[in-house]
Design a protein around this motif. Structure first.
Motif, PDB file in Angstrom:
ATOM      1  N   ARG A 122       0.845  -1.195   0.000  1.00 27.77           N
ATOM      2  CA  ARG A 122       0.000   0.000   0.000  1.00 27.77           C
ATOM      3  C   ARG A 122       0.881   1.247   0.000  1.00 27.77           C
ATOM      4  NH1 ARG A 122      -2.852  -3.173   4.006  1.00 27.77           N
ATOM      5  NH2 ARG A 122      -4.760  -4.012   3.085  1.00 27.77           N
ATOM      6  N   ASP A 123       0.350   2.287  -0.639  1.00 28.77           N
ATOM      7  CA  ASP A 123       1.102   3.541  -0.631  1.00 28.77           C
ATOM      8  C   ASP A 123       0.882   4.256   0.703  1.00 28.77           C
ATOM      9  OD1 ASP A 123      -1.368   4.908  -0.731  1.00 28.77           O
ATOM     10  OD2 ASP A 123      -1.337   4.982  -2.918  1.00 28.77           O
ATOM     11  N   GLU A 124       1.533   5.387   0.837  1.00 30.30           N
ATOM     12  CA  GLU A 124       1.522   6.107   2.117  1.00 30.30           C
ATOM     13  C   GLU A 124       0.114   6.558   2.502  1.00 30.30           C
ATOM     14  OE1 GLU A 124       3.581  10.084   4.139  1.00 30.30           O
ATOM     15  OE2 GLU A 124       4.347   9.258   2.247  1.00 30.30           O
ATOM     16  N   SER A 125      -0.664   7.025   1.524  1.00 24.21           N
ATOM     17  CA  SER A 125      -2.019   7.502   1.817  1.00 24.21           C
ATOM     18  C   SER A 125      -2.924   6.361   2.272  1.00 24.21           C
ATOM     19  CB  SER A 125      -2.615   8.184   0.579  1.00 24.21           C
ATOM     20  OG  SER A 125      -2.755   7.256  -0.492  1.00 24.21           O
ATOM     21  N   GLU A 126      -2.760   5.192   1.650  1.00 20.10           N
ATOM     22  CA  GLU A 126      -3.568   4.035   2.051  1.00 20.10           C
ATOM     23  C   GLU A 126      -3.209   3.570   3.452  1.00 20.10           C
ATOM     24  OE1 GLU A 126      -4.432   1.942  -2.299  1.00 20.10           O
ATOM     25  OE2 GLU A 126      -2.608   1.461  -1.189  1.00 20.10           O
ATOM     26  N   GLU A 127      -1.935   3.600   3.767  1.00 25.27           N
ATOM     27  CA  GLU A 127      -1.508   3.230   5.115  1.00 25.27           C
ATOM     28  C   GLU A 127      -2.052   4.209   6.153  1.00 25.27           C
ATOM     29  OE1 GLU A 127      -0.155   0.642   6.254  1.00 25.27           O
ATOM     30  OE2 GLU A 127       0.520  -0.360   4.424  1.00 25.27           O
ATOM     31  N   LYS A 128      -2.109   5.462   5.785  1.00 27.97           N
ATOM     32  CA  LYS A 128      -2.652   6.469   6.691  1.00 27.97           C
ATOM     33  C   LYS A 128      -4.132   6.212   6.950  1.00 27.97           C
ATOM     34  CE  LYS A 128      -3.169  11.464   7.235  1.00 27.97           C
ATOM     35  NZ  LYS A 128      -2.910  12.814   6.615  1.00 27.97           N
ATOM     36  N   ILE A 130      -5.686   3.315   6.700  1.00 25.27           N
ATOM     37  CA  ILE A 130      -5.771   2.101   7.524  1.00 25.27           C
ATOM     38  C   ILE A 130      -5.557   2.435   8.995  1.00 25.27           C
ATOM     39  CG2 ILE A 130      -4.493   0.013   8.144  1.00 25.27           C
ATOM     40  CD1 ILE A 130      -6.293  -0.663   5.983  1.00 25.27           C
ATOM     41  N   LYS A 131      -4.596   3.288   9.267  1.00 26.02           N
ATOM     42  CA  LYS A 131      -4.295   3.657  10.654  1.00 26.02           C
ATOM     43  C   LYS A 131      -5.456   4.412  11.286  1.00 26.02           C
ATOM     44  CE  LYS A 131      -0.817   5.888  13.566  1.00 26.02           C
ATOM     45  NZ  LYS A 131       0.487   6.619  13.589  1.00 26.02           N
ATOM     46  N   ILE A 132      -6.028   5.367  10.541  1.00 25.43           N
ATOM     47  CA  ILE A 132      -7.164   6.146  11.057  1.00 25.43           C
ATOM     48  C   ILE A 132      -8.348   5.225  11.333  1.00 25.43           C
ATOM     49  CG2 ILE A 132      -8.883   7.894  10.458  1.00 25.43           C
ATOM     50  CD1 ILE A 132      -6.678   9.323   8.859  1.00 25.43           C
ATOM     51  N   ILE A 133      -8.633   4.336  10.371  1.00 31.22           N
ATOM     52  CA  ILE A 133      -9.752   3.411  10.534  1.00 31.22           C
ATOM     53  C   ILE A 133      -9.522   2.485  11.721  1.00 31.22           C
ATOM     54  CG2 ILE A 133     -10.919   1.423   9.483  1.00 31.22           C
ATOM     55  CD1 ILE A 133     -10.635   2.847   6.778  1.00 31.22           C
ATOM     56  N   SER A 134      -8.309   1.977  11.849  1.00 32.20           N
ATOM     57  CA  SER A 134      -7.992   1.068  12.961  1.00 32.20           C
ATOM     58  C   SER A 134      -8.226   1.751  14.305  1.00 32.20           C
ATOM     59  CB  SER A 134      -6.546   0.589  12.862  1.00 32.20           C
ATOM     60  OG  SER A 134      -6.334  -0.139  11.671  1.00 32.20           O
ATOM     61  N   ASN A 135      -7.806   3.011  14.408  1.00 31.22           N
ATOM     62  CA  ASN A 135      -8.017   3.751  15.650  1.00 31.22           C
ATOM     63  C   ASN A 135      -9.494   3.995  15.916  1.00 31.22           C
ATOM     64  OD1 ASN A 135      -5.268   3.914  16.224  1.00 31.22           O
ATOM     65  ND2 ASN A 135      -5.015   5.852  15.139  1.00 31.22           N
ATOM     66  N   ASP A 136     -10.240   4.305  14.850  1.00 28.46           N
ATOM     67  CA  ASP A 136     -11.673   4.554  15.018  1.00 28.46           C
ATOM     68  C   ASP A 136     -12.430   3.288  15.398  1.00 28.46           C
ATOM     69  OD1 ASP A 136     -11.403   7.209  14.546  1.00 28.46           O
ATOM     70  OD2 ASP A 136     -12.252   7.202  12.528  1.00 28.46           O
ATOM     71  N   PHE A 161     -12.331   0.186   5.131  1.00 27.42           N
ATOM     72  CA  PHE A 161     -11.256   0.496   4.189  1.00 27.42           C
ATOM     73  C   PHE A 161     -11.735   0.306   2.757  1.00 27.42           C
ATOM     74  CE2 PHE A 161      -7.610  -0.724   1.550  1.00 27.42           C
ATOM     75  CZ  PHE A 161      -6.815   0.401   1.710  1.00 27.42           C
ATOM     76  N   ILE A 162     -12.438  -0.781   2.505  1.00 27.75           N
ATOM     77  CA  ILE A 162     -12.955  -1.026   1.154  1.00 27.75           C
ATOM     78  C   ILE A 162     -13.936   0.082   0.762  1.00 27.75           C
ATOM     79  CG2 ILE A 162     -14.382  -2.585  -0.232  1.00 27.75           C
ATOM     80  CD1 ILE A 162     -13.070  -4.908   1.323  1.00 27.75           C
ATOM     81  N   TRP A 163     -14.748   0.501   1.720  1.00 25.02           N
ATOM     82  CA  TRP A 163     -15.676   1.597   1.427  1.00 25.02           C
ATOM     83  C   TRP A 163     -14.897   2.844   1.001  1.00 25.02           C
ATOM     84  CZ3 TRP A 163     -17.007   6.548   2.235  1.00 25.02           C
ATOM     85  CH2 TRP A 163     -18.297   6.937   1.841  1.00 25.02           C
ATOM     86  N   SER A 164     -13.831   3.142   1.714  1.00 20.27           N
ATOM     87  CA  SER A 164     -13.041   4.337   1.387  1.00 20.27           C
ATOM     88  C   SER A 164     -12.432   4.246  -0.004  1.00 20.27           C
ATOM     89  CB  SER A 164     -11.934   4.545   2.432  1.00 20.27           C
ATOM     90  OG  SER A 164     -10.890   3.601   2.276  1.00 20.27           O
TER      91      SER A 164
END
Length: 385
Positions: A122-128, A130-136, A161-164
């Motif tokens: 995953r690129d940097e934006s996708e990783e970001k 994922i991190k936001i979603i994981s925290n939420d 994530f898939i929705w995003s």
């Protein structure tokens, strides 16, 4: 909702304004946060269940009839199927339902492969994201064991994530996780009994095969898509739908009780201080989860008009808060509005909140229609009374 429409009569144009104003005075509750002694409306009673069974057993289900019945709450045993039907995730024709839902689930399984289990990094934006979603996901309904289970959190994280990725115009926005949380409890209950009082992990949860959990995940994803279609402008760039909602709410408050709006202006309380979360999360975070689920029964039964009723429901909550906050300063009022004392609310409170919101909606519609049908002189005469 014929039981609500009976509140409104249109004998003559001269009497209409007086009649609707009388209705407003009748239902405007000035002490909403006190305990009530009225009996709770039981939407899980045998009679209600039988009413739903009659409709759900139709070869071609009458969706309008189903929506009208669902407006006052769906029984827990049928809620998952009812939501799928009124969201038009599955068709009303029984003969088509299996094929349609299997096709939608297969499409979602392919999305998992394409967007989540991709071979390349995953690129940097996708990783970001994922991190936001994981925290939420960790912050979503954290008091309940059900939402702390790793399997539930994984499916939750994956579908968000898939929705995003499938909705690049908005991407993932905080608040979508809250809207999805009732879907998780309701759709899981279709396979294992979920205690709506505790939301503990069902004792037989870990006996569920992985393919069933994937089916549940797919159903949540597609129904979440259907819900957000109605409020898409809450989540796109600059969130214009939220600003428009604020304007509508202010107009409603100014019509029903302008003193509350004056109080906000005097204390310099901005709607963003509290109403932003109310609006974009569909009030899910303002109530215990089992009451948020009951709220969603009515919202979903409104179909394309869901967002409109939601605005009136938010307005009604503000009206209910008026007597509680008018003697508070800005800081005290904002704290109250951000932490509403709804912990002890019941189904009856939600029922009244929604019915009153509906009455306000009818009142505003009737008022607008009446003004449009009058000459400017007649309209000014009424507004000055």
């Amino acid at each position: 909702m014929s039981f609500l429409k009976k509140l409104f009569t249109k004998p003559t144009k001269e009497k209409e304004t007086q009649q609707v104003q009388h209705n407003i005075n009748q239902i405007y509750n000035t002490q909403p946060f006190q305990r009530k002694s009225n009996p709770i409306y039981n939407y899980n009673c045998i009679y209600r269940i039988e009413q739903f069974e009659i409709i759900l057993e139709q070869q071609i289900i009458d969706l309008e009839q189903l929506k009208q019945l669902t407006w006052r709450g769906a029984p827990q045993v049928y809620r998952a199927k009812v939501w799928k039907l009124i969201l038009k995730y599955i068709p009303p024709n029984h003969m088509s339902q299996t094929n349609v839902i299997q096709k939608k689930r297969q499409d979602y399984f392919q999305y998992i492969k394409n967007y989540y289990e991709q071979i390349h990094e995953r690129d940097e934006s996708e990783e970001k994201i994922i991190k936001i979603i994981s925290n939420d996901v960790l912050r979503t309904q954290p008091d309940f064991q059900l939402f702390r289970d790793p399997k539930i959190q994984n499916l939750f994280k994956r579908l968000l994530f898939i929705w995003s990725q499938r909705h690049p115009m908005s991407g993932y926005v905080q608040g979508i996780n809250d809207i999805a949380s009732p879907l998780i409890a309701v759709f899981l209950n279709e396979y294992v009994r979920v205690d709506y009082n505790k939301f503990d992990l069902p004792s037989d949860f870990h006996k569920l095969p992985d393919d069933i959990l994937l089916d549940i995940e797919a159903d949540i994803y597609w129904c979440l898509c259907k819900i957000i279609e109605n409020i898409q402008d809450y989540f796109i760039h600059n969130q214009p739908g939220v600003s428009l909602a604020y304007e509508k709410i202010k107009n409603i408050l100014n019509t029903i009780d302008p003193t509350i709006l004056a109080y906000f202006q005097q204390q310099q309380i901005d709607f963003n201080h509290f109403a932003f979360r109310w609006v974009i999360c569909l009030l899910v975070r303002e109530f215990p989860l089992y009451l948020a689920i009951r709220l969603m029964d009515t919202y979903l039964s409104e179909g394309d008009n869901m967002a409109n009723l939601h605005i009136y429901t938010v307005s009604n909550m503000i009206l209910k808060c008026g007597p509680e906050i008018k003697n508070k300063n800005m800081g005290e009022a904002v704290i109250f509005l951000q932490n509403l004392p709804t912990k002890d609310w019941t189904e009856l409170d939600i029922e009244m909140l929604l019915q009153e919101a509906y009455v306000f909606k009818e009142y505003m519609t009737n008022k607008q229609n009446l003004n449009q049908s009058m000459t400017p002189t007649q309209s000014n005469r009424i507004s000055n009374k």
